[in-house]
Motif scaffolding. Structure first.
Motif, mmCIF file in Angstrom:
data_model
loop_
_atom_site.group_PDB
_atom_site.id
_atom_site.type_symbol
_atom_site.label_atom_id
_atom_site.label_comp_id
_atom_site.label_asym_id
_atom_site.label_seq_id
_atom_site.Cartn_x
_atom_site.Cartn_y
_atom_site.Cartn_z
ATOM 1 N N THR A 28 38.464 -18.478 -17.425
ATOM 2 C CA THR A 28 37.206 -19.222 -17.406
ATOM 3 C C THR A 28 36.777 -19.645 -16.002
ATOM 4 O O THR A 28 35.688 -20.184 -15.828
ATOM 5 N N SER A 29 37.625 -19.423 -15.009
ATOM 6 C CA SER A 29 37.356 -19.912 -13.653
ATOM 7 C C SER A 29 36.489 -18.941 -12.867
ATOM 8 O O SER A 29 36.824 -17.759 -12.728
ATOM 9 N N ALA A 30 35.402 -19.447 -12.312
ATOM 10 C CA ALA A 30 34.541 -18.610 -11.472
ATOM 11 C C ALA A 30 35.237 -18.250 -10.166
ATOM 12 O O ALA A 30 34.987 -17.180 -9.602
ATOM 13 N N TYR A 31 36.120 -19.120 -9.680
ATOM 14 C CA TYR A 31 36.857 -18.822 -8.449
ATOM 15 C C TYR A 31 37.867 -17.705 -8.696
ATOM 16 O O TYR A 31 38.044 -16.814 -7.859
ATOM 17 N N VAL A 32 38.525 -17.747 -9.841
ATOM 18 C CA VAL A 32 39.421 -16.648 -10.208
ATOM 19 C C VAL A 32 38.627 -15.364 -10.370
ATOM 20 O O VAL A 32 39.072 -14.289 -9.947
ATOM 21 N N ARG A 33 37.441 -15.460 -10.958
ATOM 22 C CA ARG A 33 36.636 -14.253 -11.142
ATOM 23 C C ARG A 33 36.305 -13.606 -9.802
ATOM 24 O O ARG A 33 36.296 -12.380 -9.693
ATOM 25 N N LYS A 34 36.046 -14.404 -8.776
ATOM 26 C CA LYS A 34 35.828 -13.839 -7.434
ATOM 27 C C LYS A 34 36.990 -12.940 -7.027
ATOM 28 O O LYS A 34 36.793 -11.829 -6.540
ATOM 29 N N VAL A 35 38.193 -13.450 -7.209
ATOM 30 C CA VAL A 35 39.389 -12.686 -6.847
ATOM 31 C C VAL A 35 39.505 -11.434 -7.704
ATOM 32 O O VAL A 35 39.817 -10.342 -7.200
ATOM 33 N N MET A 36 39.248 -11.571 -8.989
ATOM 34 C CA MET A 36 39.359 -10.436 -9.897
ATOM 35 C C MET A 36 38.346 -9.344 -9.557
ATOM 36 O O MET A 36 38.667 -8.152 -9.586
ATOM 37 N N VAL A 37 37.131 -9.750 -9.225
ATOM 38 C CA VAL A 37 36.113 -8.771 -8.843
ATOM 39 C C VAL A 37 36.532 -8.057 -7.560
ATOM 40 O O VAL A 37 36.457 -6.822 -7.464
ATOM 41 N N THR A 56 35.158 -8.631 -15.777
ATOM 42 C CA THR A 56 35.729 -9.938 -15.425
ATOM 43 C C THR A 56 34.909 -11.106 -15.944
ATOM 44 O O THR A 56 35.099 -12.236 -15.502
ATOM 45 N N ARG A 57 34.002 -10.857 -16.883
ATOM 46 C CA ARG A 57 33.192 -11.957 -17.402
ATOM 47 C C ARG A 57 34.074 -13.018 -18.048
ATOM 48 O O ARG A 57 35.056 -12.691 -18.720
#
Length: 204
Positions: free
Chosen positions: A9-18, A200-201
């Motif tokens: 659910t973390s947008a910061y984690v999503r940055k890393v995943m992208v 990564t949504r």
């Protein structure tokens, strides 16, 4: 193999995943689930990050890195990628756009935490409203710049902004931000369709 504490659910984690997806490093990372929370500390994360916040990465060599800005730049360097322009105005513009996206996430998170993490008798509506004012100011600045944006996640600043907009969709759907920022809405529809963004949504 690298190890990363994350939360879907973390947008910061999503940055890393992208970034990991775009740079071809997703399969080189062991994704460790966690229970990150602003009040209830997850000591598993603290083994990588004393702040007990995600994302937190341990490299192949045992070096612990945090937060998303540091981890994204590390992955980019590791793969000799181009998500971070090396020099000149392009670099400073990219980093400033990353700060804009991260700042939007920061403000949205603080507004959400006011009602999801605080007891009702301690909640402060004016504080939440002030954070959401920062959100609308960030959206206005994105709308002003968006005609210059690439439609691909090929720059850390745009990845940060894209993840921030995705977080608004996930946690603040009632804002209906697209109604007031149509150029940003049109850009995000194309940007968020990229495979690295689609994969990564956030989800509960």
């Amino acid at each position: 193999m690298m190890q990363l504490f994350y939360a879907s659910t973390s947008a910061y984690v999503r940055k890393v995943m992208v970034c990991a997806q775009v740079l071809g490093l997703a399969d080189a990372i062991a994704w460790l689930d966690s229970a990150a929370h602003p009040v209830e500390r997850d000591e598993r994360i603290a083994a990588f990050n004393p702040l007990a916040k995600v994302p937190a990465l341990r490299t192949h060599h045992g070096l612990c890195l945090y937060d998303s800005r540091v981890i994204c730049e590390y992955l980019n360097t590791l793969s000799q990628g181009t998500l971070f322009p090396a020099t000149g105005d392009a670099r400073w513009q990219s980093l400033t756009r990353q700060a804009l996206g991260d700042g939007l996430i920061d403000a949205a998170l603080l507004a959400r935490y006011e009602f999801s993490a605080r007891p009702e008798e301690k909640q402060w509506q004016n504080w939440a409203d002030a954070q959401l004012k920062k959100v609308t100011a960030a959206l206005a600045e994105i709308e002003r710049q968006v005609s210059q944006f690439s439609q691909q996640p090929d720059d850390i600043g745009l990845i940060a902004i894209g993840c921030a907009l995705g977080y608004l969709d996930f946690r603040f759907a009632t804002l209906n931000w697209r109604d007031s920022y149509p150029l940003t809405a049109a850009w995000f529809a194309r940007f968020d369709a990229h495979p690295a963004m689609a994969a990564t949504r956030p989800h509960v």
